[in-house]
Design a protein around this motif. Structure first.
Motif, mmCIF file in Angstrom:
data_model
loop_
_atom_site.group_PDB
_atom_site.id
_atom_site.type_symbol
_atom_site.label_atom_id
_atom_site.label_comp_id
_atom_site.label_asym_id
_atom_site.label_seq_id
_atom_site.Cartn_x
_atom_site.Cartn_y
_atom_site.Cartn_z
ATOM 1 N N LEU A 191 -2.026 45.349 -33.897
ATOM 2 C CA LEU A 191 -1.368 44.051 -33.826
ATOM 3 C C LEU A 191 -2.030 43.236 -32.718
ATOM 4 O O LEU A 191 -2.413 43.803 -31.694
ATOM 5 C CB LEU A 191 0.086 44.314 -33.429
ATOM 6 C CG LEU A 191 1.188 43.363 -33.843
ATOM 7 C CD1 LEU A 191 1.282 43.278 -35.350
ATOM 8 C CD2 LEU A 191 2.521 43.847 -33.285
ATOM 9 N N VAL A 192 -2.184 41.938 -32.936
ATOM 10 C CA VAL A 192 -2.730 41.079 -31.871
ATOM 11 C C VAL A 192 -1.634 40.091 -31.467
ATOM 12 O O VAL A 192 -1.053 39.422 -32.335
ATOM 13 C CB VAL A 192 -3.966 40.284 -32.365
ATOM 14 C CG1 VAL A 192 -4.539 39.417 -31.251
ATOM 15 C CG2 VAL A 192 -5.037 41.218 -32.901
ATOM 16 N N VAL A 193 -1.354 40.015 -30.165
ATOM 17 C CA VAL A 193 -0.376 39.042 -29.665
ATOM 18 C C VAL A 193 -1.161 37.944 -28.967
ATOM 19 O O VAL A 193 -2.060 38.238 -28.176
ATOM 20 C CB VAL A 193 0.605 39.721 -28.685
ATOM 21 C CG1 VAL A 193 1.427 38.705 -27.918
ATOM 22 C CG2 VAL A 193 1.519 40.682 -29.424
ATOM 23 N N THR A 194 -0.871 36.664 -29.279
ATOM 24 C CA THR A 194 -1.535 35.590 -28.532
ATOM 25 C C THR A 194 -0.508 34.853 -27.683
ATOM 26 O O THR A 194 0.612 34.590 -28.134
ATOM 27 C CB THR A 194 -2.268 34.575 -29.448
ATOM 28 O OG1 THR A 194 -1.310 33.895 -30.246
ATOM 29 C CG2 THR A 194 -3.288 35.244 -30.339
ATOM 30 N N LEU A 195 -0.886 34.549 -26.441
ATOM 31 C CA LEU A 195 -0.030 33.790 -25.529
ATOM 32 C C LEU A 195 -0.785 32.516 -25.184
ATOM 33 O O LEU A 195 -1.752 32.551 -24.422
ATOM 34 C CB LEU A 195 0.260 34.585 -24.253
ATOM 35 C CG LEU A 195 0.822 36.004 -24.426
ATOM 36 C CD1 LEU A 195 1.034 36.661 -23.063
ATOM 37 C CD2 LEU A 195 2.141 35.973 -25.194
ATOM 38 N N GLY A 196 -0.393 31.389 -25.772
ATOM 39 C CA GLY A 196 -1.084 30.115 -25.542
ATOM 40 C C GLY A 196 -0.719 29.141 -26.638
ATOM 41 O O GLY A 196 0.368 29.232 -27.215
ATOM 42 N N GLY A 197 -1.649 28.235 -26.928
ATOM 43 C CA GLY A 197 -1.391 27.265 -27.989
ATOM 44 C C GLY A 197 -2.229 27.589 -29.222
ATOM 45 O O GLY A 197 -2.685 28.731 -29.392
ATOM 46 N N ASP A 198 -2.442 26.564 -30.066
ATOM 47 C CA ASP A 198 -3.241 26.775 -31.281
ATOM 48 C C ASP A 198 -4.665 27.209 -30.934
ATOM 49 O O ASP A 198 -5.285 27.971 -31.663
ATOM 50 C CB ASP A 198 -3.289 25.486 -32.109
ATOM 51 C CG ASP A 198 -1.914 25.125 -32.629
ATOM 52 O OD1 ASP A 198 -1.190 26.044 -33.047
ATOM 53 O OD2 ASP A 198 -1.555 23.929 -32.605
ATOM 54 N N GLY A 199 -5.186 26.691 -29.807
ATOM 55 C CA GLY A 199 -6.539 27.036 -29.389
ATOM 56 C C GLY A 199 -6.673 28.541 -29.168
ATOM 57 O O GLY A 199 -7.732 29.117 -29.428
ATOM 58 N N THR A 200 -5.622 29.181 -28.693
ATOM 59 C CA THR A 200 -5.681 30.625 -28.448
ATOM 60 C C THR A 200 -5.670 31.390 -29.775
ATOM 61 O O THR A 200 -6.317 32.426 -29.908
ATOM 62 C CB THR A 200 -4.519 31.059 -27.525
ATOM 63 O OG1 THR A 200 -4.517 30.165 -26.402
ATOM 64 C CG2 THR A 200 -4.677 32.464 -27.018
ATOM 65 N N VAL A 201 -4.939 30.844 -30.771
ATOM 66 C CA VAL A 201 -4.956 31.472 -32.104
ATOM 67 C C VAL A 201 -6.377 31.365 -32.680
ATOM 68 O O VAL A 201 -6.910 32.330 -33.228
ATOM 69 C CB VAL A 201 -3.926 30.790 -33.041
ATOM 70 C CG1 VAL A 201 -4.013 31.364 -34.449
ATOM 71 C CG2 VAL A 201 -2.512 30.951 -32.486
ATOM 72 N N LEU A 202 -7.005 30.177 -32.520
ATOM 73 C CA LEU A 202 -8.382 29.996 -33.016
ATOM 74 C C LEU A 202 -9.321 30.966 -32.293
ATOM 75 O O LEU A 202 -10.204 31.564 -32.891
ATOM 76 C CB LEU A 202 -8.859 28.551 -32.788
ATOM 77 C CG LEU A 202 -8.103 27.464 -33.545
ATOM 78 C CD1 LEU A 202 -8.602 26.085 -33.126
ATOM 79 C CD2 LEU A 202 -8.246 27.630 -35.043
ATOM 80 N N TRP A 203 -9.105 31.120 -30.997
ATOM 81 C CA TRP A 203 -9.925 32.021 -30.181
ATOM 82 C C TRP A 203 -9.775 33.455 -30.692
ATOM 83 O O TRP A 203 -10.761 34.178 -30.866
ATOM 84 C CB TRP A 203 -9.496 31.914 -28.720
ATOM 85 C CG TRP A 203 -10.233 32.831 -27.803
ATOM 86 C CD1 TRP A 203 -9.864 34.090 -27.431
ATOM 87 C CD2 TRP A 203 -11.481 32.569 -27.161
ATOM 88 N NE1 TRP A 203 -10.805 34.622 -26.588
ATOM 89 C CE2 TRP A 203 -11.809 33.710 -26.407
ATOM 90 C CE3 TRP A 203 -12.335 31.470 -27.141
ATOM 91 C CZ2 TRP A 203 -12.959 33.798 -25.647
ATOM 92 C CZ3 TRP A 203 -13.495 31.555 -26.381
ATOM 93 C CH2 TRP A 203 -13.794 32.707 -25.647
ATOM 94 N N ALA A 204 -8.514 33.851 -30.925
ATOM 95 C CA ALA A 204 -8.248 35.214 -31.413
ATOM 96 C C ALA A 204 -8.952 35.428 -32.750
ATOM 97 O O ALA A 204 -9.636 36.441 -32.941
ATOM 98 C CB ALA A 204 -6.744 35.430 -31.560
ATOM 99 N N ALA A 205 -8.832 34.451 -33.649
ATOM 100 C CA ALA A 205 -9.454 34.606 -34.974
ATOM 101 C C ALA A 205 -10.968 34.731 -34.829
ATOM 102 O O ALA A 205 -11.598 35.538 -35.504
ATOM 103 C CB ALA A 205 -9.093 33.416 -35.864
ATOM 104 N N SER A 206 -11.537 33.962 -33.889
ATOM 105 C CA SER A 206 -12.999 33.947 -33.760
ATOM 106 C C SER A 206 -13.532 35.271 -33.207
ATOM 107 O O SER A 206 -14.708 35.556 -33.322
ATOM 108 C CB SER A 206 -13.438 32.783 -32.866
ATOM 109 O OG SER A 206 -13.140 33.091 -31.525
ATOM 110 N N MET A 207 -12.659 36.074 -32.585
ATOM 111 C CA MET A 207 -13.120 37.362 -32.058
ATOM 112 C C MET A 207 -13.356 38.381 -33.170
ATOM 113 O O MET A 207 -14.043 39.379 -32.980
ATOM 114 C CB MET A 207 -12.071 37.941 -31.100
ATOM 115 C CG MET A 207 -12.090 37.258 -29.759
ATOM 116 S SD MET A 207 -10.965 38.057 -28.636
ATOM 117 C CE MET A 207 -11.572 39.702 -28.606
#
Ligand SMILES: NC(=O)c1ccc[n+]([C@@H]2O[C@H](COP(=O)([O-])OP(=O)(O)OC[C@H]3O[C@@H](n4cnc5c(N)ncnc54)[C@H](O)[C@@H]3O)[C@@H](O)[C@H]2O)c1
Ligand SMILES: Nc1ncnc2c1ncn2[C@@H]1O[C@H](COP(=O)(O)OP(=O)(O)OP(=O)(O)O)[C@@H](O)[C@H]1O
Length: 495
Positions: A251-267
């Motif tokens: 599971l991946v948890v993101t703490l931030g805004g939409d930019g952090t979701v984009l960052w997570a996806a890009s990893m």
């Protein structure tokens, strides 16, 4: 006489000019035909490459199932193949693995190993294999009005009639088949509140849930500066290890805004584990979870089942004219929101020729073009006049940026097409491509971008369900269609 002498050559010049312009038109037509032929060949090549990669991934997956299947157990569920490592006679096992995949994955949903295995870049690796064993398995099911049926066919034939009663893009639900054990937490940098929340969440996951925690190297250093008790937190050292993250993380948890979701996806350049986005930004279109309630949210997510939005991504390849139409990189660039081709610092109009499969779509003359996923439809594409589309709709938005034309309306194309955007040789300036607002690449005359739907979506957990979350985002995030209700205090109309 002198008048005659002056007129004769000018007539001749006119005729020559007409002949010359016709010749130019013929050349232009021929060039267009050549460009179309080239576009079609490149789109076809990209499509074959995509099919080849899919086929290769499928074969690898099949090989893994074959390698893991034990003999003499006909009732084994294909999820259990994950945990078994015996190698057997290939032809017998191949047949059996097909039967098994019908029993489990083919009929009732998608099993996690099917999604995760596809990204195996090093199938022979024993280390990788061992890591699979530790992954929690789950199943994705399409819910059909609570009836418990699970049909995959979008179009079916019943007594000679075509019906689309069952759709594949219904609300998807994720059920854990074994408990998740490892969580990756990704955080927006330079935020004190995010840093505090991350430390608290890491402690809670370890102490209360006995979960292994991964964070980025930067965050691990921050945690260790706070206390050496955080040395149980794991991280990675190089890019290679990031490529294997999807095999370790449930599971991946993101703490931030939409930019952090984009960052997570890009990893994740291949398969992506389910994402749980907590809102610690200002807009938070893709972040439905409130950080104040993280105990309850994570409790329920770790228990499951979870409603999931499968957010489609686009894969982009840059083709350099100078490299004789070779792809710039073998690995595609994946975007969750959009790829934008714009004029960058150039003050000239962008001139782009666009092809869809082998058909010419249009020439863009303006500030640029956005090719967006439906998740990205509420981001840059929206600002450029594109429609807002439910993220579960599989399509590609084709949205011009400030076109210098009165009749250029945005399009939505089906998800199976391959698009090619080319900077023509007679373009006055260069163009610039950016991917989810990052990694700008210059495109010179003759260079092209080939774009198609990626086989690796980003599964994001929903607060309620895909539709409810989407509508809440457009109401609360964008104040969509907010208008004072008309007052009424007059006499009632009588019929
Ligand atoms: N004119 C514009 O609207 C414009 C211009 C450039 C980039 N963008 C968007 O910014 C994105 C990059 O985001 P970032 O956070 O890294 O940069 P950023 O910090 O500049 O934020 C851009 C804004 O877009 C919002 N956003 C991002 N994805 C969204 C989505 N799918 N739906 C609704 N809103 C969304 C973010 O919440 C943020 O408010 C790009 O993918 C692009 O879509 C928009
Ligand atoms: N883990 C990360 N490492 C590096 N950069 C990141 C990371 N997470 C997010 N970013 C970048 O930080 C920037 C801000 O992130 P984000 O959009 O999540 O926060 P925000 O701007 O506060 O939210 P909002 O856009 O909703 O106001 C983005 O450009 C994003 O790409």
């Amino acid at each position: 006489m002198s008048e005659f002498l002056l007129q004769q050559p000018s007539k001749g010049v006119d005729e020559h000019l007409i002949e010359f312009s016709e010749a130019l038109r013929t050349v232009a037509k021929a060039l267009r035909r050549v460009a179309e032929g080239k576009a079609s060949a490149q789109a076809e090549a990209a499509e074959w490459k995509r099919k080849y990669e899919l086929e290769r991934a499928r074969n690898l997956q099949r090989e893994n199932i074959v390698a893991e299947l034990p003999s003499g157990d006909d009732n084994i569920n294909c999820c259990e193949h994950e945990r078994i490592g015996n190698v057997h006679n290939e032809s017998v096992l191949q047949t059996r693995s097909n039967e098994q995949s019908e029993k489990c994955c083919g009929k009732h949903g998608i099993c996690s190993h099917e999604v995760l295995r596809d990204g195996d870049r090093d199938p022979g690796s024993k280390i990788l294999h061992d890591k699979y064993m530790r992954k929690a398995s789950f199943r994705l099911c399409w819910g059909c009005n609570g009836s418990g049926q699970h049909k995959h066919d979008i179009v079916s034939f019943e007594r000679g009639n075509i019906t689309t009663a069952e759709r594949s893009s219904k609300q998807i639900s994720l059920k854990w088949e074994s408990p998740p054990q490892t969580v990756l937490i990704l955080t927006k940098p330079n935020s004190i509140s995010v840093r505090h929340l991350c430390a608290e969440m890491v402690r809670w996951l370890k102490d209360q849930k006995k979960i292994n925690v991964f964070v980025e190297p930067r965050v691990r250093t921050e945690l260790l500066t706070e206390s050496s008790n955080f040395n149980f937190v794991q991280s990675w050292e190089d890019e290679k290890e990031i490529l294997l993250l999807h095999t370790k993380v449930d599971l991946v948890v993101t703490l931030g805004g939409d930019g952090t979701v984009l960052w997570a996806a890009s990893m994740f350049k291949g398969p992506v584990p389910p994402l749980v986005p907590f809102s610690l930004g200002s807009l938070g279109f893709m972040t439905p979870f409130q950080s104040e309630h993280y105990h309850e949210c994570l409790d329920s997510i770790l228990r499951g089942p979870i409603s999931i939005t499968l957010r489609h991504r686009l894969q982009c390849h840059v083709i350099r004219d100078a490299a004789k139409d070779e792809l710039e990189t073998d690995e595609p660039i994946l975007v969750l929101n959009e790829v934008t081709i714009d004029r960058g610092i150039s003050s000239y109009l962008t001139f782009l020729e666009c092809y869809c499969d082998s058909s010419f779509v249009t020439s863009v003359q303006g500030d640029g073009l956005i090719l967006s996923t439906t998740s990205g439809s509420t981001a840059y594409s929206l600002a450029a006049g594109g429609s807002m589309v439910h993220p579960q709709v599989p399509g590609i938005l084709f949205t011009p940026i400030c076109p210098h034309s009165l009749s250029f309306r945005p399009l939505i194309l089906p998800e199976y097409v391959t698009l090619r955007v080319q900077v023509p040789f007679n373009s006055r300036g260069h163009a610039w491509a950016s991917f989810d607002g990052k990694d700008r690449k210059e495109l010179s005359a003759g260079d092209a971008l080939v774009i198609s739907m990626a086989p690796w979506p980003v599964p994001t957990a929903c607060q309620v369900d895909s539709t409810n979350d989407f509508l809440r985002s457009i109401h609360e995030g964008l104040h969509w269609n907010l208008r004072k209700t008309q007052s009424f205090d007059g006499p009632r109309e009588t019929l």
